[in-house]
Write a protein that holds these residues in place. Structure first.
Motif, PDB file in Angstrom:
ATOM      1  N   LEU A   1      44.775  -8.259  70.287  1.00 30.89           N
ATOM      2  CA  LEU A   1      44.940  -9.130  71.536  1.00 30.89           C
ATOM      3  C   LEU A   1      45.740  -8.692  72.512  1.00 30.89           C
ATOM      4  N   LYS A   2      46.898  -8.105  72.004  1.00 29.48           N
ATOM      5  CA  LYS A   2      47.858  -7.393  72.884  1.00 29.48           C
ATOM      6  C   LYS A   2      47.438  -6.150  73.621  1.00 29.48           C
ATOM      7  N   ASP A   3      46.450  -5.463  73.300  1.00 31.26           N
ATOM      8  CA  ASP A   3      45.635  -4.331  73.825  1.00 31.26           C
ATOM      9  C   ASP A   3      44.692  -5.044  74.884  1.00 31.26           C
ATOM     10  N   CYS A   4      43.982  -6.053  74.575  1.00 31.50           N
ATOM     11  CA  CYS A   4      42.858  -6.462  75.329  1.00 31.50           C
ATOM     12  C   CYS A   4      43.540  -7.191  76.425  1.00 31.50           C
TER      13      CYS A   4
ATOM     14  N   PRO B   1      38.843 -13.660  80.122  1.00 34.44           N
ATOM     15  CA  PRO B   1      40.001 -12.943  79.528  1.00 34.44           C
ATOM     16  C   PRO B   1      40.292 -13.324  78.393  1.00 34.44           C
ATOM     17  N   PRO B   2      40.789 -12.849  77.532  1.00 37.45           N
ATOM     18  CA  PRO B   2      41.159 -12.880  76.049  1.00 37.45           C
ATOM     19  C   PRO B   2      42.275 -13.969  76.178  1.00 37.45           C
ATOM     20  N   ILE B   3      42.045 -14.842  75.206  1.00 43.03           N
ATOM     21  CA  ILE B   3      42.990 -15.912  74.909  1.00 43.03           C
ATOM     22  C   ILE B   3      43.515 -15.932  73.452  1.00 43.03           C
ATOM     23  N   LYS B   4      42.626 -15.873  72.512  1.00 46.60           N
ATOM     24  CA  LYS B   4      42.977 -15.895  71.000  1.00 46.60           C
ATOM     25  C   LYS B   4      42.760 -14.737  70.295  1.00 46.60           C
ATOM     26  N   THR B   5      41.420 -13.855  70.828  1.00 46.98           N
ATOM     27  CA  THR B   5      41.075 -12.862  70.027  1.00 46.98           C
ATOM     28  C   THR B   5      40.728 -11.804  70.875  1.00 46.98           C
ATOM     29  N   GLY B   6      41.165 -10.494  70.726  1.00 48.01           N
ATOM     30  CA  GLY B   6      40.478  -9.250  71.441  1.00 48.01           C
ATOM     31  C   GLY B   6      38.981  -9.113  71.416  1.00 48.01           C
ATOM     32  N   ARG B   7      38.396  -8.184  71.846  1.00 44.23           N
ATOM     33  CA  ARG B   7      36.947  -8.035  72.046  1.00 44.23           C
ATOM     34  C   ARG B   7      36.499  -7.722  70.461  1.00 44.23           C
ATOM     35  N   GLN B   8      35.223  -8.255  70.426  1.00 45.94           N
ATOM     36  CA  GLN B   8      34.906  -8.056  69.081  1.00 45.94           C
ATOM     37  C   GLN B   8      33.539  -7.328  69.337  1.00 45.94           C
TER      38      GLN B   8
END
Length: 88
Positions: free
Chosen positions: A39-42, A55-62
């Motif tokens: 998440l910090k990267d995304c 925009p990411p809120i809970k998780t990054g790109r999957q």
């Protein structure tokens, strides 16, 4: 996305490492290996608008990739299609 099947690792287009969030995840009669971006990267990624719908809120790109074993397995309907399509 760069998936290295031999090391079971994945990197996003920005070069960030992703964590493996699932192995042999079943979906539509296929098995996948699933990865998720940190998440910090995304949140701070310059490619975010191109990579994600929101925009990411809970998780990054999957992302997920088919496992080799599941690619080799044919369903019964696929086997029938092969027999129908093959010349006699």
């Amino acid at each position: 996305f760069h998936y290295d099947e031999s090391t079971q690792t994945c990197r996003c287009p920005a070069g960030n490492e992703m964590w493996r969030s699932g192995i042999n995840v079943k979906s539509y009669n296929q098995e996948y290996t699933r990865f998720c971006g940190y998440l910090k990267d995304c949140k701070t990624c310059p490619l975010q608008q191109q990579c994600m719908r929101k925009p990411p809120i809970k998780t990054g790109r999957q992302v997920q990739f088919k496992n080799d074993a599941s690619r080799k397995k044919l369903s019964y309907s696929d086997k029938m299609k092969v027999k129908i399509d093959s010349p006699m």
